[in-house]
Design an enzyme around this catalytic site. Structure first.
Site, PDB file in Angstrom:
ATOM      1  N   GLY A  51       0.830  -1.202   0.000  1.00 40.47           N
ATOM      2  CA  GLY A  51       0.000   0.000   0.000  1.00 40.47           C
ATOM      3  C   GLY A  51       0.858   1.242   0.000  1.00 40.47           C
ATOM      4  O   GLY A  51       2.059   1.161   0.277  1.00 40.47           O
ATOM      5  N   CYS A  78       5.301  -6.046   1.397  1.00 37.84           N
ATOM      6  CA  CYS A  78       5.649  -4.626   1.465  1.00 37.84           C
ATOM      7  C   CYS A  78       4.951  -3.948   2.653  1.00 37.84           C
ATOM      8  O   CYS A  78       5.223  -4.292   3.793  1.00 37.84           O
ATOM      9  CB  CYS A  78       5.332  -3.967   0.124  1.00 37.84           C
ATOM     10  SG  CYS A  78       6.216  -2.421  -0.110  1.00 37.84           S
ATOM     11  N   TYR A  79       3.999  -3.037   2.404  1.00 36.25           N
ATOM     12  CA  TYR A  79       3.319  -2.394   3.535  1.00 36.25           C
ATOM     13  C   TYR A  79       2.704  -3.449   4.466  1.00 36.25           C
ATOM     14  O   TYR A  79       2.697  -3.286   5.692  1.00 36.25           O
ATOM     15  CB  TYR A  79       2.231  -1.429   3.044  1.00 36.25           C
ATOM     16  CG  TYR A  79       1.441  -0.814   4.174  1.00 36.25           C
ATOM     17  CD1 TYR A  79       1.886   0.340   4.813  1.00 36.25           C
ATOM     18  CD2 TYR A  79       0.260  -1.413   4.637  1.00 36.25           C
ATOM     19  CE1 TYR A  79       1.187   0.889   5.883  1.00 36.25           C
ATOM     20  CE2 TYR A  79      -0.448  -0.877   5.700  1.00 36.25           C
ATOM     21  CZ  TYR A  79       0.007   0.277   6.317  1.00 36.25           C
ATOM     22  OH  TYR A  79      -0.689   0.811   7.374  1.00 36.25           O
ATOM     23  N   HIS A 165       7.711  -7.366  -4.344  1.00 38.92           N
ATOM     24  CA  HIS A 165       6.390  -7.778  -4.841  1.00 38.92           C
ATOM     25  C   HIS A 165       6.473  -9.089  -5.628  1.00 38.92           C
ATOM     26  O   HIS A 165       6.904  -9.096  -6.784  1.00 38.92           O
ATOM     27  CB  HIS A 165       5.804  -6.681  -5.724  1.00 38.92           C
ATOM     28  CG  HIS A 165       5.409  -5.482  -4.926  1.00 38.92           C
ATOM     29  ND1 HIS A 165       4.181  -5.354  -4.338  1.00 38.92           N
ATOM     30  CD2 HIS A 165       6.118  -4.383  -4.555  1.00 38.92           C
ATOM     31  CE1 HIS A 165       4.133  -4.223  -3.669  1.00 38.92           C
ATOM     32  NE2 HIS A 165       5.291  -3.609  -3.778  1.00 38.92           N
ATOM     33  N   GLU A 167       4.045 -10.715  -6.783  1.00 40.40           N
ATOM     34  CA  GLU A 167       2.915 -10.850  -7.708  1.00 40.40           C
ATOM     35  C   GLU A 167       3.190 -10.277  -9.089  1.00 40.40           C
ATOM     36  O   GLU A 167       2.482 -10.578 -10.037  1.00 40.40           O
ATOM     37  CB  GLU A 167       1.664 -10.197  -7.102  1.00 40.40           C
ATOM     38  CG  GLU A 167       1.682  -8.683  -6.949  1.00 40.40           C
ATOM     39  CD  GLU A 167       2.382  -8.185  -5.674  1.00 40.40           C
ATOM     40  OE1 GLU A 167       3.191  -8.937  -5.109  1.00 40.40           O
ATOM     41  OE2 GLU A 167       2.123  -7.031  -5.279  1.00 40.40           O
ATOM     42  N   SER A 219     -28.407  -7.928 -22.439  1.00 39.69           N
ATOM     43  CA  SER A 219     -27.989  -7.052 -23.540  1.00 39.69           C
ATOM     44  C   SER A 219     -27.390  -7.852 -24.692  1.00 39.69           C
ATOM     45  O   SER A 219     -27.250  -7.353 -25.797  1.00 39.69           O
ATOM     46  CB  SER A 219     -26.945  -6.059 -23.036  1.00 39.69           C
ATOM     47  OG  SER A 219     -25.724  -6.736 -22.793  1.00 39.69           O
ATOM     48  N   GLY A 220     -26.997  -9.106 -24.396  1.00 37.80           N
ATOM     49  CA  GLY A 220     -26.319  -9.892 -25.419  1.00 37.80           C
ATOM     50  C   GLY A 220     -24.811  -9.819 -25.258  1.00 37.80           C
ATOM     51  O   GLY A 220     -24.080 -10.557 -25.884  1.00 37.80           O
ATOM     52  N   VAL A 222     -21.189 -10.235 -23.048  1.00 36.59           N
ATOM     53  CA  VAL A 222     -20.698 -11.418 -22.336  1.00 36.59           C
ATOM     54  C   VAL A 222     -21.232 -11.472 -20.897  1.00 36.59           C
ATOM     55  O   VAL A 222     -21.731 -12.511 -20.453  1.00 36.59           O
ATOM     56  CB  VAL A 222     -19.150 -11.405 -22.263  1.00 36.59           C
ATOM     57  CG1 VAL A 222     -18.634 -12.687 -21.649  1.00 36.59           C
ATOM     58  CG2 VAL A 222     -18.549 -11.199 -23.632  1.00 36.59           C
ATOM     59  N   ASP A 223     -21.134 -10.358 -20.185  1.00 43.72           N
ATOM     60  CA  ASP A 223     -21.443 -10.385 -18.757  1.00 43.72           C
ATOM     61  C   ASP A 223     -22.914 -10.719 -18.480  1.00 43.72           C
ATOM     62  O   ASP A 223     -23.214 -11.596 -17.669  1.00 43.72           O
ATOM     63  CB  ASP A 223     -21.077  -9.048 -18.092  1.00 43.72           C
ATOM     64  CG  ASP A 223     -19.641  -8.651 -18.399  1.00 43.72           C
ATOM     65  OD1 ASP A 223     -18.865  -9.553 -18.769  1.00 43.72           O
ATOM     66  OD2 ASP A 223     -19.302  -7.461 -18.275  1.00 43.72           O
ATOM     67  N   SER A 224     -23.811 -10.021 -19.159  1.00 47.11           N
ATOM     68  CA  SER A 224     -25.225 -10.298 -18.875  1.00 47.11           C
ATOM     69  C   SER A 224     -25.626 -11.674 -19.414  1.00 47.11           C
ATOM     70  O   SER A 224     -26.458 -12.357 -18.823  1.00 47.11           O
ATOM     71  CB  SER A 224     -26.136  -9.189 -19.415  1.00 47.11           C
ATOM     72  OG  SER A 224     -26.174  -9.199 -20.817  1.00 47.11           O
ATOM     73  N   SER A 225     -24.988 -12.107 -20.506  1.00 51.91           N
ATOM     74  CA  SER A 225     -25.337 -13.423 -21.058  1.00 51.91           C
ATOM     75  C   SER A 225     -24.917 -14.548 -20.115  1.00 51.91           C
ATOM     76  O   SER A 225     -25.691 -15.475 -19.856  1.00 51.91           O
ATOM     77  CB  SER A 225     -24.665 -13.643 -22.412  1.00 51.91           C
ATOM     78  OG  SER A 225     -25.011 -12.620 -23.292  1.00 51.91           O
ATOM     79  N   LYS A 365     -12.760 -10.632 -16.023  1.00 49.79           N
ATOM     80  CA  LYS A 365     -13.371 -10.852 -17.338  1.00 49.79           C
ATOM     81  C   LYS A 365     -13.005 -12.210 -17.952  1.00 49.79           C
ATOM     82  O   LYS A 365     -13.865 -12.918 -18.459  1.00 49.79           O
ATOM     83  CB  LYS A 365     -12.930  -9.725 -18.275  1.00 49.79           C
ATOM     84  CG  LYS A 365     -13.659  -9.691 -19.586  1.00 49.79           C
ATOM     85  CD  LYS A 365     -14.929  -8.908 -19.445  1.00 49.79           C
ATOM     86  CE  LYS A 365     -15.658  -8.713 -20.724  1.00 49.79           C
ATOM     87  NZ  LYS A 365     -16.841  -7.864 -20.522  1.00 49.79           N
TER      88      LYS A 365
END
Ligand code: XMP
Length: 509
Positions: A51, A78-79, A165, A167, A219-220, A222-225, A365
């Site tokens: 952080g 780190c922090y 770090h 990551e 909506s068609g 990706v997310d809503s489908s 995603k």
């Protein structure tokens, strides 16, 4: 599962990624999280993130020190390491030499965290503070030239700290270190897969929604489908999807959607054909923000009216993703779930007093795409480029009319086919056509023409925050231009947009 305490570092999403890529589930929580909530989550380990603060600053973020009594391994980065040292009786000071970038790491203990890591390796540093004195029970396990305590361990309680770090990609053995923490120290199992996520989500949704009714704006995209298919598996016909054809969609979009979702997935969908309502509201409007506001308002009105026709609805499903939520978790405050301002149904839950169900809210995603695949959705649905809620209206500069929509639709369809045929569709973040509010002179055969101009926009991007214009081959661009001018009536000129974001945006309006 692993709990990650978010002290506000820019790399926190990456820690979560590394853990999940190792098939261990993790959740990011703010430092204000209660110890009871952590206990409820029953983690096998805790990671304290980095952080921007210094631990000795007055308002530096802190998490309940009860975590050190839970009996689970803890890794401070780190922090996070400074917080741990400070909380357990060590001390942290401003470093004599601040360290940013690559550093040579010398490992002195090859057990636990550094099992299988070379004696000397590189790591990525980004810190202005260092540990001066370790708490009782801790010892250094690695150093760099400027930082004698680059890593530390309390092997009795299984508390570990890394000044660098692990990551980020610049720490070549970083993933191995994180996996050592997960598998050798926390003894996690590699059990988190999309199949397990899907099964768990389906049973959770069954429990929460039960025999109540739930609605979703489809909506068609990706997310809503994916949200729709997942919830459908849990509650079947109790889910009603509302699909509003705003008349601003791509060619045959609504028909394709009908076929796919009704036939293939047997979804319960209410199709609302509302193109004329939107077009009427947009008549004479040319200012982009006004267009967006009108479309948003009309959408909400129609959605609400449609939803009211369904009796006894208690829940509203949304395809919110994890990055939307993480962005709104502040290191100093609690998590507040902010729905993107341009989200189509953003204004709905408050207005309709429905309980929100957001089954994708802990996914990134690419994980949503993997989930879609697990649920049996095909590539074409899962790998769709983003398409804005206001649709073609913000790609028609100037007034949106039926005639202008028809021109853009034909151009867009042709462009999409070419992009797909040449294998660019997945490589590009977005590729689309824009109809300009100008006409130019041309010559076709022996005739003078005075017709529309089309701009092609194709960009590469990771997250749409920044984007670069795609360096598509000239020959390919030439072919597209030829086809558009020859095949679409009303267009006699094609230009290519060579601006990046910033300072331009991806969409033109
Ligand atoms: P800009 O144009 O701001 O767009 O660079 C960034 C990304 O967001 C998409 N976009 C939208 N998506 N509703 C949406 O669902 C909207 O109103 C909207 N406006 C822009 C855009 O296509 C790009 O991917």
């Amino acid at each position: 599962m692993i709990v990650i305490i978010d002290f506000g570092a820019q790399y926190n999403q990456l820690i979560a990624r590394r853990v999940r890529e190792s098939h261990v589930y993790c959740q990011i929580e703010p430092p204000t999280v209660s110890i009871d909530h952590i206990k409820d989550l029953n983690p096998e380990g805790i990671i304290l993130s980095g952080g921007p603060s210094s631990i000795y600053e007055k308002n530096s973020p802190k998490v309940d020190t009860g975590i050190f009594q839970l009996g689970v391994p803890i890794l401070g980065i780190c922090y996070g390491m400074h917080f741990m040292a400070d909380a357990l009786g060590g001390s942290v000071k401003r470093a004599r030499k601040r360290e940013y970038g690559f550093a040579q790491l010398t490992v002195s203990e090859h057990q636990n965290l550094f099992k299988g890591i070379p004696l000397r390796t590189t790591c990525w540093m980004s810190h202005g503070d260092s540990i001066l004195k370790l708490p009782k029970g801790f010892k250094p396990i690695a150093s760099t030239e400027n930082t004698p305590i680059a890593a530390c361990a309390n092997t009795t309680n299984l508390f570990f700290g890394l000044q660098f770090h692990p990551e980020v990609e610049h720490t070549p053995h970083g993933t191995k270190m994180i996996q050592n923490f997960l598998f050798h120290i926390c003894r996690c199992k590699r059990s988190w897969t999309m199949k397990s996520f899907a099964d768990e989500s389906i049973s959770k949704i069954k429990n929460v929604v039960g025999s109540h009714k739930i609605i979703l704006g489809l909506s068609g995209g990706v997310d809503s489908s994916v949200t729709a298919v997942l919830i459908n598996k849990a509650v079947g016909k109790n889910l009603t999807c509302i699909f509003i054809d705003n008349g601003l969609l791509r060619l045959n979009e609504a028909d394709k959607l009908k076929k796919t979702f009704q036939k293939h997935f047997n979804l319960n969908i209410r199709f609302v054909t509302a193109g004329s309502i939107f077009l009427k509201a947009l008549s004479g409007v040319t200012y982009p923000e006004e267009k967006r506001k009108i479309i948003g308002r009309v959408f909400i009105d129609i959605f609400e009216a449609e939803a009211h026709k369904i009796k006894h609805v208690d829940f509203l499903a949304q395809g919110t993703l994890y990055p939307d939520i993480i962005e709104s978790i502040s290191a100093f405050g609690g998590p507040t779930s902010v729905i993107k301002s341009h989200h189509n149904v953003g204004g709905l839950p408050k207005k309709m007093r429905l309980k929100l169900v957001e089954p994708l809210k802990y996914l990134f995603k690419d994980e949503v795409r993997a989930l879609g695949k697990t649920l049996g959705m095909d590539e074409e649905l899962i790998w769709r480029q983003p398409f804005p809620g206001p649709g073609l209206a913000i790609r028609i500069l100037g007034e949106v009319t039926r005639k202008r929509l028809a021109i853009l639709r034909d151009v867009d369809d042709l462009l999409l086919a070419e992009i797909k045929n040449h294998g660019y569709y997945k490589k590009l973040w977005q590729s689309f056509a824009v109809l300009l509010p100008l006409k130019s002179v041309g010559v076709m055969g022996d005739m003078r023409t005075y017709e529309h101009i089309i701009a092609i926009r194709a960009v590469t991007s990771k997250d749409a925050m920044t984007a670069d214009w795609a360096k598509l081959p000239h020959q390919f661009l030439g072919k597209i231009s030829n086809r558009i001018i020859n095949e679409v009536n009303g267009v006699n000129r094609v230009v290519y947009d060579i601006s990046s974001k910033p300072p331009s945006t991806i969409e033109w309006e």
